[in-house]
Design an enzyme around this catalytic site. Structure first.
Site, PDB file in Angstrom:
ATOM      1  N   LYS A  58       0.827  -1.205   0.000  1.00  0.00           N
ATOM      2  CA  LYS A  58       0.000   0.000   0.000  1.00  0.00           C
ATOM      3  C   LYS A  58       0.863   1.257   0.000  1.00  0.00           C
ATOM      4  CE  LYS A  58      -2.321  -2.577  -0.533  1.00  0.00           C
ATOM      5  NZ  LYS A  58      -2.363  -4.018  -0.491  1.00  0.00           N
ATOM      6  N   GLY A 198       0.408 -15.028 -13.273  1.00  0.00           N
ATOM      7  CA  GLY A 198      -0.740 -15.036 -12.365  1.00  0.00           C
ATOM      8  C   GLY A 198      -1.351 -13.651 -12.250  1.00  0.00           C
ATOM      9  N   VAL A 201      -4.493 -11.394  -7.002  1.00  0.00           N
ATOM     10  CA  VAL A 201      -4.429 -10.163  -6.225  1.00  0.00           C
ATOM     11  C   VAL A 201      -3.019  -9.544  -6.264  1.00  0.00           C
ATOM     12  CG1 VAL A 201      -4.968  -9.222  -3.972  1.00  0.00           C
ATOM     13  CG2 VAL A 201      -6.150 -11.223  -4.757  1.00  0.00           C
ATOM     14  N   GLU A 221      -1.775 -15.221 -17.422  1.00  0.00           N
ATOM     15  CA  GLU A 221      -2.725 -15.878 -16.513  1.00  0.00           C
ATOM     16  C   GLU A 221      -3.164 -17.212 -17.098  1.00  0.00           C
ATOM     17  OE1 GLU A 221      -4.265 -15.542 -13.430  1.00  0.00           O
ATOM     18  OE2 GLU A 221      -5.346 -17.337 -14.040  1.00  0.00           O
ATOM     19  N   SER A 287       3.296 -14.830  -9.096  1.00  0.00           N
ATOM     20  CA  SER A 287       2.240 -14.655  -8.086  1.00  0.00           C
ATOM     21  C   SER A 287       1.116 -15.619  -8.404  1.00  0.00           C
ATOM     22  CB  SER A 287       1.748 -13.213  -8.083  1.00  0.00           C
ATOM     23  OG  SER A 287       1.502 -12.768  -9.408  1.00  0.00           O
ATOM     24  N   GLY A 289      -0.260 -17.823  -6.162  1.00  0.00           N
ATOM     25  CA  GLY A 289      -0.842 -18.333  -4.926  1.00  0.00           C
ATOM     26  C   GLY A 289       0.221 -18.577  -3.866  1.00  0.00           C
ATOM     27  N   ASP A 330      -3.497 -17.873   7.498  1.00  0.00           N
ATOM     28  CA  ASP A 330      -3.118 -18.493   6.219  1.00  0.00           C
ATOM     29  C   ASP A 330      -2.740 -19.966   6.353  1.00  0.00           C
ATOM     30  OD1 ASP A 330      -3.375 -15.947   5.228  1.00  0.00           O
ATOM     31  OD2 ASP A 330      -1.386 -15.856   4.306  1.00  0.00           O
ATOM     32  N   ALA A 338      -5.452 -10.969   5.730  1.00  0.00           N
ATOM     33  CA  ALA A 338      -5.009 -10.537   7.060  1.00  0.00           C
ATOM     34  C   ALA A 338      -6.199 -10.390   8.009  1.00  0.00           C
ATOM     35  CB  ALA A 338      -4.268  -9.208   6.938  1.00  0.00           C
ATOM     36  N   HIS A 462     -23.928  14.204   1.357  1.00  0.00           N
ATOM     37  CA  HIS A 462     -23.680  14.670  -0.012  1.00  0.00           C
ATOM     38  C   HIS A 462     -22.616  15.766   0.020  1.00  0.00           C
ATOM     39  CE1 HIS A 462     -24.428  15.796  -4.139  1.00  0.00           C
ATOM     40  NE2 HIS A 462     -24.437  17.057  -3.748  1.00  0.00           N
TER      41      HIS A 462
HETATM   42  P1  NAI Z   1      -4.168 -15.606  -6.200  1.00  0.00           P
HETATM   43  O1  NAI Z   1      -4.717 -16.917  -5.793  1.00  0.00           O
HETATM   44  O2  NAI Z   1      -4.902 -14.349  -5.896  1.00  0.00           O
HETATM   45  O3  NAI Z   1      -3.915 -15.587  -7.782  1.00  0.00           O
HETATM   46  C1  NAI Z   1      -3.084 -16.504  -8.424  1.00  0.00           C
HETATM   47  C2  NAI Z   1      -3.397 -16.478  -9.912  1.00  0.00           C
HETATM   48  O4  NAI Z   1      -2.387 -17.221 -10.577  1.00  0.00           O
HETATM   49  C3  NAI Z   1      -4.734 -17.108 -10.267  1.00  0.00           C
HETATM   50  O5  NAI Z   1      -5.452 -16.250 -11.114  1.00  0.00           O
HETATM   51  C4  NAI Z   1      -4.335 -18.414 -10.942  1.00  0.00           C
HETATM   52  O6  NAI Z   1      -5.265 -18.821 -11.925  1.00  0.00           O
HETATM   53  C5  NAI Z   1      -2.993 -18.053 -11.555  1.00  0.00           C
HETATM   54  N1  NAI Z   1      -2.099 -19.183 -11.782  1.00  0.00           N
HETATM   55  C6  NAI Z   1      -1.834 -20.210 -10.952  1.00  0.00           C
HETATM   56  N2  NAI Z   1      -0.922 -21.028 -11.493  1.00  0.00           N
HETATM   57  C7  NAI Z   1      -0.579 -20.493 -12.685  1.00  0.00           C
HETATM   58  C8  NAI Z   1       0.334 -20.873 -13.715  1.00  0.00           C
HETATM   59  N3  NAI Z   1       1.098 -21.955 -13.605  1.00  0.00           N
HETATM   60  N4  NAI Z   1       0.417 -20.091 -14.822  1.00  0.00           N
HETATM   61  C9  NAI Z   1      -0.341 -18.972 -14.952  1.00  0.00           C
HETATM   62  N5  NAI Z   1      -1.224 -18.577 -14.004  1.00  0.00           N
HETATM   63  C10 NAI Z   1      -1.335 -19.320 -12.882  1.00  0.00           C
HETATM   64  O7  NAI Z   1      -2.689 -15.590  -5.580  1.00  0.00           O
HETATM   65  P2  NAI Z   1      -1.659 -14.405  -5.347  1.00  0.00           P
HETATM   66  O8  NAI Z   1      -1.975 -13.229  -6.197  1.00  0.00           O
HETATM   67  O9  NAI Z   1      -0.322 -15.053  -5.459  1.00  0.00           O
HETATM   68  O10 NAI Z   1      -1.934 -14.005  -3.851  1.00  0.00           O
HETATM   69  C11 NAI Z   1      -1.718 -14.975  -2.813  1.00  0.00           C
HETATM   70  C12 NAI Z   1      -2.651 -14.785  -1.666  1.00  0.00           C
HETATM   71  O11 NAI Z   1      -2.381 -13.565  -1.002  1.00  0.00           O
HETATM   72  C13 NAI Z   1      -4.092 -14.756  -2.106  1.00  0.00           C
HETATM   73  O12 NAI Z   1      -4.811 -15.691  -1.338  1.00  0.00           O
HETATM   74  C14 NAI Z   1      -4.547 -13.369  -1.818  1.00  0.00           C
HETATM   75  O13 NAI Z   1      -5.862 -13.341  -1.349  1.00  0.00           O
HETATM   76  C15 NAI Z   1      -3.569 -12.862  -0.755  1.00  0.00           C
HETATM   77  N6  NAI Z   1      -3.364 -11.441  -0.950  1.00  0.00           N
HETATM   78  C16 NAI Z   1      -4.373 -10.587  -0.625  1.00  0.00           C
HETATM   79  C17 NAI Z   1      -4.248  -9.240  -0.870  1.00  0.00           C
HETATM   80  C18 NAI Z   1      -5.406  -8.362  -0.582  1.00  0.00           C
HETATM   81  O14 NAI Z   1      -6.293  -8.745   0.168  1.00  0.00           O
HETATM   82  N7  NAI Z   1      -5.472  -7.177  -1.158  1.00  0.00           N
HETATM   83  C19 NAI Z   1      -3.028  -8.674  -1.442  1.00  0.00           C
HETATM   84  C20 NAI Z   1      -2.064  -9.662  -1.801  1.00  0.00           C
HETATM   85  C21 NAI Z   1      -2.245 -10.977  -1.536  1.00  0.00           C
END
Ligand code: NAI
Length: 483
Positions: A58, A198, A201, A221, A287, A289, A330, A338, A462
């Site tokens: 952030k 990926g 998020v 993706e 990224s 997961g 997690d 979080a 407003h």
């Molecule tokens: P994510 O689960 O949000 O997204 C991973 C993406 O990668 C998915 O769209 C998936 O289809 C894709 N993917 C998976 N394997 C792949 C491959 N081999 N090739 C291409 N695409 C592939 O995971 P992310 O972004 O790594 O985040 C991890 C965790 O951290 C999540 O559970 C998320 O909720 C949490 N997080 C939350 C935040 C927030 O609340 N703002 C900020 C950052 C992370």
């Protein structure tokens, strides 16, 4: 000589440190063990969220947004900026200072609440019974390895060890060219070409930061749909905005070999049509997961049950298979957020103290901090269809909101879904300015099982963006006033 506590919390992230504070507030003698080190080797409490997640991302999003505004939007306000430049090292130093304030804030909160903090790695040694424990029939011996070696005893243990980034097979993180969230938040110069695997998020948040600072960003993706978990209409609107900003997003790809050279990374990939492609970038962020972090916990010493993903198996109340051992955040099932970890931490501390802690998993908000922000609570339209629920939908675009026009940010909309017969709100989905703040009202509404009519009849100040939520509620009954 071992030290005995009522509760030992393993991990000082949002799940762990909040659980420790709540247990201490309820009169328990609490220890929290965390191994995260800052650059000087000292403690860095707050876990992934504070050190390499929510907080630093952030800080960078804010800096890059300021830069983007100065580069592209100030002129609309009659503000001319000559010689605009970006000092990314300074931006990163500011981010580090923000992180440190949060680290130190938690240390202060521990002192204030009389939580004993141990800096090191905690692992289970054995279950102990009777004479070894004063005042408890059964408990656990925990070893702390780190700056100081300690042996701790407690009847209750809360495991909150979090998660780590999942690596792409064949492309381990080196954090200089192939980056996890950790390396992505530590870049000190803007890469000319940045690749991301990926579009979840992390991919979207990090892609947004570095694109705004001038990087050419390509996201690969695997899934054929963009943001599959998000309401389809909202995801489409967000996709349109990101593409317009210059993010290249390729869907339905298969990532092949990743070659790391001295300078740059080359990714072989196949597009949705099955055509072979190549992406050459300076840095690659993976990224895809995260995986639960149980390495080093020595779970087997006490027979703590893990599932096939390595997550600690818990029931709805975060109880593990062992009496007196709980796990939150997690490292257990559910979304890796979080605030979900915090809720579980509070509820477990309250259960330990004999109270009835509760987490409502149906009203956990989600936020993606891109620009526009995406936030939602409850079920999406596609989920309601799949569940066979009859619903009414109302949308209101920020384009018709006076405050959004004054802000100069009219992208997106608020969408409300309500039960067709009872009018109870079943989900609210927002893409647009300050969606992360707007969603709070919707969470409260759903917690109180409000109807869309309830929101429609509440006076909203407003001019505010929140009027769009009211208008979306009015739209459910087809009676918007400003659209
Ligand atoms: P994510 O689960 O949000 O997204 C991973 C993406 O990668 C998915 O769209 C998936 O289809 C894709 N993917 C998976 N394997 C792949 C491959 N081999 N090739 C291409 N695409 C592939 O995971 P992310 O972004 O790594 O985040 C991890 C965790 O951290 C999540 O559970 C998320 O909720 C949490 N997080 C939350 C935040 C927030 O609340 N703002 C900020 C950052 C992370």
């Amino acid at each position: 000589m071992s030290k005995q506590f009522d509760v030992i919390v393993i991990g000082g992230g949002p799940g762990g440190y909040i659980a420790a504070i709540r247990a201490a507030q309820l009169g328990k003698n609490v220890a929290c063990v965390d191994e995260w080190k800052n650059s000087a080797g000292g403690p860095a409490l707050g876990g992934t969220c504070t050190n390499t997640g929510c907080i630093p991302s952030k800080a960078l999003l804010q800096s890059s947004e300021h830069f983007d505004h100065a580069s592209h939007h100030f002129a609309d306000h009659g503000i001319a900026v000559k010689g605009l430049s970006m000092d990314s090292a300074k931006m990163v130093a500011r981010k580090d200072a923000v992180v440190k304030q949060n680290n130190d804030g938690i240390l202060y909160l521990f002192k204030k609440n009389k939580v004993s903090f141990f800096h090191g790695r905690a692992s289970f040694v054995k279950a102990v019974e009777g004479a070894a424990l004063t005042g408890a029939a059964q408990g656990y011996e925990i070893k702390v390895a780190g700056a100081a070696e300690e042996t701790l005893l407690a009847q209750q243990v809360i495991v909150a060890t979090g998660s780590t980034a999942r690596a792409l097979p064949g492309a381990p993180f080196d954090e200089t060219q192939v980056l996890s969230n950790e390396g992505a938040l530590a870049l000190t110069a803007v890469p000319k070409k940045l690749g991301l695997i990926g579009s979840g998020v992390i991919g979207l948040e990090m892609g947004s930061v570095w694109r705004r600072l001038g990087a050419e960003v390509t996201i690969l993706e695997g899934l054929p749909t963009f943001l599959g978990a998000v309401d389809e209409q909202i995801a489409k609107e967000a996709h349109k905005a990101f593409v317009k900003q210059g993010l290249k997003i390729e869907l339905g790809v298969t990532v092949g070999e990743v070659k790391v050279a001295k300078k740059g990374v080359s990714v072989a990939w196949t597009n949705a049509k099955g055509e072979a492609q190549k992406l050459d970038v300076d840095k690659l962020i993976v990224s895809i997961g995260r995986v639960p972090n149980t390495t080093g916990l020595n779970a087997q010493a006490v027979g703590l049950q893990l599932d096939e993903r390595g997550a600690i198996v818990v029931d709805g109340d975060c109880r593990t298979n062992l009496p007196g051992v709980w796990a939150v955040g997690d490292v257990v099932r559910g979304p890796m957020l979080a605030h979900k970890a915090e809720e579980e931490g509070v509820a477990v501390a309250e259960r330990i103290a004999g109270q009835h802690g509760h987490v409502n998993f149906n009203t956990i908000p989600w936020v993606i901090y891109t620009s526009p922000e995406i936030a939602w609570v409850g079920r999406t339209e596609q989920q309601l269809k799949a569940d066979g629920v009859a619903y009414k939908a109302g949308t209101f675009p920020f384009l018709a909101n006076g405050r959004a026009r004054a802000l100069g940010d009219t992208t997106g909309m608020v969408k409300m879904l309500a039960d067709a017969s009872t009018d109870e709100i079943l989900g609210v989905h927002i893409v647009g300015p300050m969606a992360s703040e707007l969603i709070a009202e919707c969470v409260v509404a759903m917690e109180f099982r409000a109807s869309s009519e309830d929101i429609a009849r509440i006076c909203h100040a407003h001019p505010t963006l929140s009027e769009s939520t009211r208008e979306a509620a009015l739209a459910v009954d087809k009676r918007t006033l400003n659209f």
